[in-house]
Design a protein around this motif. Structure first.
Motif, PDB file in Angstrom:
ATOM      1  N   GLN A 123       0.940   1.575  10.850  1.00 34.98           N
ATOM      2  CA  GLN A 123       1.255   0.421  10.005  1.00 34.98           C
ATOM      3  C   GLN A 123       1.905  -0.703  10.800  1.00 34.98           C
ATOM      4  OE1 GLN A 123       0.102  -0.035   7.054  1.00 34.98           O
ATOM      5  NE2 GLN A 123      -0.802   2.021   7.062  1.00 34.98           N
ATOM      6  N   GLN A 124       2.597  -0.362  11.869  1.00 35.78           N
ATOM      7  CA  GLN A 124       3.128  -1.410  12.738  1.00 35.78           C
ATOM      8  C   GLN A 124       1.986  -2.191  13.390  1.00 35.78           C
ATOM      9  OE1 GLN A 124       6.504  -2.500  13.471  1.00 35.78           O
ATOM     10  NE2 GLN A 124       5.086  -4.115  14.093  1.00 35.78           N
ATOM     11  N   THR A 125       0.949  -1.462  13.826  1.00 30.35           N
ATOM     12  CA  THR A 125      -0.242  -2.128  14.368  1.00 30.35           C
ATOM     13  C   THR A 125      -0.903  -2.989  13.300  1.00 30.35           C
ATOM     14  OG1 THR A 125      -0.604  -0.288  15.898  1.00 30.35           O
ATOM     15  CG2 THR A 125      -2.467  -1.754  15.487  1.00 30.35           C
ATOM     16  N   THR A 152      -1.478  -7.047  13.478  1.00 34.25           N
ATOM     17  CA  THR A 152      -2.778  -7.693  13.288  1.00 34.25           C
ATOM     18  C   THR A 152      -2.707  -8.774  12.226  1.00 34.25           C
ATOM     19  OG1 THR A 152      -3.882  -5.615  13.899  1.00 34.25           O
ATOM     20  CG2 THR A 152      -5.207  -7.265  12.753  1.00 34.25           C
ATOM     21  N   ILE A 153      -2.033  -8.470  11.114  1.00 33.85           N
ATOM     22  CA  ILE A 153      -1.888  -9.463  10.040  1.00 33.85           C
ATOM     23  C   ILE A 153      -1.088 -10.663  10.528  1.00 33.85           C
ATOM     24  CG2 ILE A 153      -0.908  -9.857   7.753  1.00 33.85           C
ATOM     25  CD1 ILE A 153      -1.455  -6.869   7.183  1.00 33.85           C
ATOM     26  N   ALA A 154      -0.031 -10.414  11.289  1.00 32.54           N
ATOM     27  CA  ALA A 154       0.787 -11.512  11.818  1.00 32.54           C
ATOM     28  C   ALA A 154      -0.037 -12.395  12.746  1.00 32.54           C
ATOM     29  CB  ALA A 154       1.998 -10.950  12.554  1.00 32.54           C
ATOM     30  N   ASP A 203      -4.948 -13.336   0.873  1.00 33.90           N
ATOM     31  CA  ASP A 203      -5.336 -11.950   1.175  1.00 33.90           C
ATOM     32  C   ASP A 203      -4.428 -11.346   2.238  1.00 33.90           C
ATOM     33  OD1 ASP A 203      -7.379 -12.213  -0.631  1.00 33.90           O
ATOM     34  OD2 ASP A 203      -8.937 -12.568   0.876  1.00 33.90           O
ATOM     35  N   GLU A 204      -4.102 -12.135   3.257  1.00 30.03           N
ATOM     36  CA  GLU A 204      -3.251 -11.617   4.334  1.00 30.03           C
ATOM     37  C   GLU A 204      -1.846 -11.314   3.834  1.00 30.03           C
ATOM     38  OE1 GLU A 204      -4.336 -10.734   7.296  1.00 30.03           O
ATOM     39  OE2 GLU A 204      -6.334 -11.374   6.675  1.00 30.03           O
ATOM     40  N   MET A 205      -1.327 -12.118   2.912  1.00 25.13           N
ATOM     41  CA  MET A 205      -0.002 -11.859   2.372  1.00 25.13           C
ATOM     42  C   MET A 205       0.008 -10.578   1.546  1.00 25.13           C
ATOM     43  SD  MET A 205       1.942 -14.066   3.639  1.00 25.13           S
ATOM     44  CE  MET A 205       3.395 -13.622   2.691  1.00 25.13           C
ATOM     45  N   VAL A 206      -1.053 -10.347   0.773  1.00 27.01           N
ATOM     46  CA  VAL A 206      -1.159  -9.093   0.024  1.00 27.01           C
ATOM     47  C   VAL A 206      -1.243  -7.915   0.981  1.00 27.01           C
ATOM     48  CG1 VAL A 206      -2.610  -7.762  -1.543  1.00 27.01           C
ATOM     49  CG2 VAL A 206      -2.190 -10.179  -2.001  1.00 27.01           C
ATOM     50  N   ASN A 207      -2.068  -8.046   2.027  1.00 26.66           N
ATOM     51  CA  ASN A 207      -2.189  -6.971   3.015  1.00 26.66           C
ATOM     52  C   ASN A 207      -0.857  -6.714   3.710  1.00 26.66           C
ATOM     53  OD1 ASN A 207      -4.925  -6.773   2.436  1.00 26.66           O
ATOM     54  ND2 ASN A 207      -5.532  -8.137   4.102  1.00 26.66           N
ATOM     55  N   LEU A 208      -0.099  -7.773   3.933  1.00 29.98           N
ATOM     56  CA  LEU A 208       1.200  -7.619   4.585  1.00 29.98           C
ATOM     57  C   LEU A 208       2.159  -6.829   3.700  1.00 29.98           C
ATOM     58  CD1 LEU A 208       3.034  -8.346   6.973  1.00 29.98           C
ATOM     59  CD2 LEU A 208       3.606 -10.467   5.780  1.00 29.98           C
ATOM     60  N   ILE A 209       2.161  -7.108   2.400  1.00 32.87           N
ATOM     61  CA  ILE A 209       3.030  -6.369   1.472  1.00 32.87           C
ATOM     62  C   ILE A 209       2.642  -4.895   1.428  1.00 32.87           C
ATOM     63  CG2 ILE A 209       3.681  -6.143  -0.952  1.00 32.87           C
ATOM     64  CD1 ILE A 209       3.362  -9.184  -1.187  1.00 32.87           C
ATOM     65  N   ALA A 228       1.069  -3.173   3.771  1.00 28.82           N
ATOM     66  CA  ALA A 228       1.429  -2.537   5.039  1.00 28.82           C
ATOM     67  C   ALA A 228       2.932  -2.277   5.123  1.00 28.82           C
ATOM     68  CB  ALA A 228       0.975  -3.418   6.208  1.00 28.82           C
ATOM     69  N   GLN A 229       3.735  -3.222   4.635  1.00 26.84           N
ATOM     70  CA  GLN A 229       5.186  -3.042   4.649  1.00 26.84           C
ATOM     71  C   GLN A 229       5.610  -1.868   3.781  1.00 26.84           C
ATOM     72  OE1 GLN A 229       7.347  -6.409   3.180  1.00 26.84           O
ATOM     73  NE2 GLN A 229       9.343  -5.594   3.753  1.00 26.84           N
TER      74      GLN A 229
END
Length: 270
Positions: A15-17, A21-23, A236-242, A244-245
């Protein structure tokens, strides 16, 4: 109990990876020609706790008992979906409408490929050379650098949809310069090796470059006065970030729970 510790630890690393990637996608939301990347995962080996025939009375069981040993990053794949076009006042701004790539000649003499059409005119030894923003010469359909006469005026350059250059004269007529910018395609563009500056290198996974001028592929179009923006979707990236967090937090909770259970087991004799 140690299985849960290592499995959860592998989940945190994965999940760190994913977050990295999202960042990177969010950091390149305004990068011309950038293609969003997606981290993909796969499960690790499974450990068999009981086979199908292990029961208290010796009877066969329909399925075995297997415990997974975590996850790992399988790949980080670039998504080559078309990005939005943005108008540019530069006469050497070109957006590719299709699957094609511009080809550039690196300082090491190798050919690389890019979607970034923010090009420049640079005075060279053989005339004026068309380059990318890193100074790498852009190649024509024959694999040679695109060059123009030294007295060329950039504002008078006109490019057709197939990449052929003409010079607009004072009477508004067009003079063919006998120069055509080259476009290349790949059977598997996601297999290209990513490099700095939006540059891609050919790999075994991508297959060889296919020249649109000679290959049996659907040709792309070139839009002068436009640039292809990043295809990153911020929402989409913000949702993916949540997601993953939260997955990272859950794996850390699993490690904490396993540690507490091990501590309780060590206290049994006291």
């Amino acid at each position: 109990m140690m299985r849960s510790l290592w499995s959860a630890a592998s989940g945190m690393v994965a999940q760190q990876t994913n977050v990295d990637t999202i960042a990177n996608n969010l950091a390149n939301v305004n990068t011309t020609g950038y293609k969003t990347e997606k981290a993909e995962f796969k499960s690790l080996l499974y450990q068999t706790v009981q086979t199908r025939t292990t029961t208290a009375n010796g009877e066969q069981k329909p399925i075995p008992a297997q415990v997974g040993l975590g996850t790992r990053t399988a790949s980080i794949t670039s998504m080559f979906k078309q990005g939005a076009f943005f108008a540019s006042e530069s006469p050497t701004a070109f957006a590719i409408d299709g699957d094609g790539f511009f080809a550039v000649r690196g300082t090491d003499g190798e050919t690389y490929y890019t979607k970034n059409g923010d090009l420049r005119l640079v005075i060279g030894g053989e005339g004026i050379v068309l380059t990318n923003n890193e100074g790498y010469p852009v190649l024509d359909t024959e694999g040679n650098p695109v060059t123009f006469p030294e007295d060329i005026v950039s504002s008078r350059l006109v490019a057709t949809d197939d990449g052929k250059f003409s010079l607009r004269e004072a009477d508004n007529s067009l003079t063919d310069l006998n120069v055509q910018i080259g476009l290349w395609q790949f059977n598997n563009p996601s297999g290209l090796t990513k490099m700095a500056g939006g540059i891609f290198a050919v790999s075994d996974a991508s297959g060889p470059a296919i020249n649109e001028a000679t290959g049996n592929v659907r040709p792309s179009g070139i839009k002068q006065g436009y640039l292809e923006g990043s295809n990153v979707q911020v929402a989409d990236e913000m949702v993916n970030l949540i997601v993953a967090q939260r997955a990272y937090e859950m794996n850390s909770k699993a490690i904490q729970a396993s540690d507490e259970m091990l501590g309780q087991a060590n206290q049994l004799k006291r």
